[in-house]
Design an enzyme around this catalytic site. Structure first.
Site, short mmCIF file in Angstrom:
data_model
loop_
_atom_site.label_atom_id
_atom_site.label_comp_id
_atom_site.label_asym_id
_atom_site.label_seq_id
_atom_site.Cartn_x
_atom_site.Cartn_y
_atom_site.Cartn_z
N LYS A 1 -16.72 1.12 7.16
CA LYS A 1 -15.81 0.80 8.27
C LYS A 1 -14.70 1.85 8.29
O LYS A 1 -14.20 2.27 7.24
CB LYS A 1 -15.21 -0.59 8.07
CG LYS A 1 -14.08 -0.98 9.03
CD LYS A 1 -14.55 -1.22 10.45
CE LYS A 1 -13.38 -1.55 11.39
NZ LYS A 1 -13.81 -1.58 12.80
N SER A 2 -14.29 2.28 9.48
CA SER A 2 -13.19 3.25 9.60
C SER A 2 -11.97 2.78 8.82
O SER A 2 -11.52 1.64 9.00
CB SER A 2 -12.79 3.42 11.06
OG SER A 2 -13.76 4.15 11.77
N MET B 1 -11.36 -5.17 17.53
CA MET B 1 -11.11 -5.57 16.15
C MET B 1 -9.75 -5.07 15.66
O MET B 1 -9.06 -5.76 14.91
CB MET B 1 -12.21 -5.03 15.24
CG MET B 1 -13.62 -5.45 15.64
SD MET B 1 -13.81 -7.23 15.73
CE MET B 1 -13.75 -7.64 13.99
N LEU C 1 -9.25 -2.20 13.82
CA LEU C 1 -9.38 -1.50 12.53
C LEU C 1 -9.03 -2.36 11.31
O LEU C 1 -8.30 -1.91 10.41
CB LEU C 1 -8.52 -0.22 12.53
CG LEU C 1 -9.07 0.93 13.36
CD1 LEU C 1 -7.99 2.03 13.52
CD2 LEU C 1 -10.30 1.53 12.71
N CYS D 1 -11.28 5.35 18.47
CA CYS D 1 -11.00 3.90 18.45
C CYS D 1 -10.18 3.53 19.68
O CYS D 1 -9.09 4.05 19.89
CB CYS D 1 -10.25 3.47 17.20
SG CYS D 1 -9.85 1.71 17.28
C1 DHB Z 1 -12.39 -0.28 16.12
C2 DHB Z 1 -13.18 -0.14 17.23
C3 DHB Z 1 -13.75 1.07 17.49
O1 DHB Z 1 -14.57 1.25 18.55
C4 DHB Z 1 -13.51 2.12 16.62
O2 DHB Z 1 -14.03 3.31 16.84
C5 DHB Z 1 -12.74 1.96 15.51
C6 DHB Z 1 -12.17 0.75 15.27
C7 DHB Z 1 -11.72 -1.53 15.84
O3 DHB Z 1 -11.20 -2.13 16.79
O4 DHB Z 1 -11.64 -1.91 14.66
#
Ligand code: DHB
Length: 312
Positions: A43-44, A69, A71, A131
């Site tokens: 996850k980022s 979401m 992040l 995001c």
């Molecule tokens: C989230 C959504 C995304 O499309 C992204 O690239 C990174 C984070 C998110 O809302 O967590």
């Protein structure tokens, strides 16, 4: 065989998870380690741990989902610390590639995190320029000047391959401008596309938006966005040198979907919405479906089909 390469790194299969659902905690990442996913994508992450946006922030839809979401993640130091254990996970083939996704709120955040992961056991670094869900933080990939400044700062921090997660583009002038920026830097791969940002789904019964954050605006995912993903993969595959790999994402839930991305020019694909709905079983199922399609068409390798889209 579905063997392929991203940035010269061999992958056992054509499919892995997208940064997004089910890849935030060590438990989730261990499940990916033991699955048929060709890599473990995280996850980022951000500098600090985040709870993410207020709920409801995800809604499954008939043909995909909408999400905002915000992040939610454990913070980059938690992933740094987890990496050696993930690499050794008993359930995974030792050394299964790990791709870390980094999503700083500024160039300096991204420099700090890329530097840290350059000195880690991660195999690839995907920097998220797209995001859509953080209030007051525009998608970097829609700001060409900021994209160029960010690439100047993050591409010279080490020898691990860097890739970019891009937002969808909808105009040829934008494909061309972004491709020309990417060509100036040692970018090894791009991942197309992120969710289609800032869409609105309304429930006519309750007369309200379906998710809470950002006044109901969120990223659209799944079947709805497959033609947009295919177009972005195809456009960039025509505009970039073949040394820059393209990873396709957007609406992949069957072997047919994966085959279409392969024709468009993707070296591999990532699965988000279908993985969210189905769990890790999706990787083996879609890989088998893709294998059947290729066998029926007498194609023996990914390389034999990649980018071979025909015009009518
Ligand atoms: C989230 C959504 C995304 O499309 C992204 O690239 C990174 C984070 C998110 O809302 O967590």
């Amino acid at each position: 065989s579905l063997k392929t390469h991203i940035a010269k790194l061999p992958l056992d299969s054509y499919l892995f998870n997208a940064s997004g659902p089910r890849c935030t905690t060590e438990e989730e990442l261990n499940r990916l380690a033991g699955s048929a996913s060709a890599a473990i994508m995280t996850k980022s992450c951000t500098m600090l741990p985040r709870e993410g946006n207020a709920e409801p922030r995800f809604q499954a839809l008939p043909l995909g989902s909408i999400q905002s979401m915000g992040l939610p993640n454990l913070g980059y130091e938690a992933y740094l610390e987890m990496l050696p254990r993930l690499k050794q996970a008993r359930s995974s083939r030792r050394g299964k590639p790990i791709v870390v996704s980094v999503s700083g709120f500024s160039i300096s955040d991204n420099v700090t995190m890329v530097q840290a992961f350059q000195a880690s056991s991660a195999d690839l670094i995907e920097v998220n320029f797209s995001c859509p869900n953080i209030e007051g933080k525009p998608q970097v990939g829609y700001d060409f000047e900021q994209t160029e400044r960010a690439l100047e700062a993050i591409c010279q921090l080490g020898s691990k391959p860097i890739g970019l997660k891009l937002p969808p583009y909808f105009d040829f002038s934008h494909f061309i401008t972004m491709a020309n920026i990417i060509k100036k830097f040692p970018v090894s791969f791009i991942t197309c596309i992120n969710s289609v940002g800032n869409t609105l789904v309304i429930d006519p019964e309750t007369e309200s938006a379906i998710i809470k954050p950002k006044g109901g605006f969120g990223g659209l995912c799944g079947d709805y966005i497959k033609p947009i993903g295919l177009a972005n993969v195809r456009a960039f595959s025509q505009l970039l040198p073949s040394s820059i790999d393209i990873i396709g994402v957007g609406g992949i839930k069957t072997g047919t979907d994966a085959f279409e991305y392969l024709l468009a020019g993707a070296s591999a694909v990532q699965v988000a919405t279908c993985f969210e709905k189905e769990g890790v079983e999706c990787f083996d199922r879609i890989a088998k479906e893709l294998g059947c399609i290729m066998a029926a068409k007498q194609y023996s390798s990914i390389a034999a089909v990649k980018g071979k889209l025909k015009m009518i």
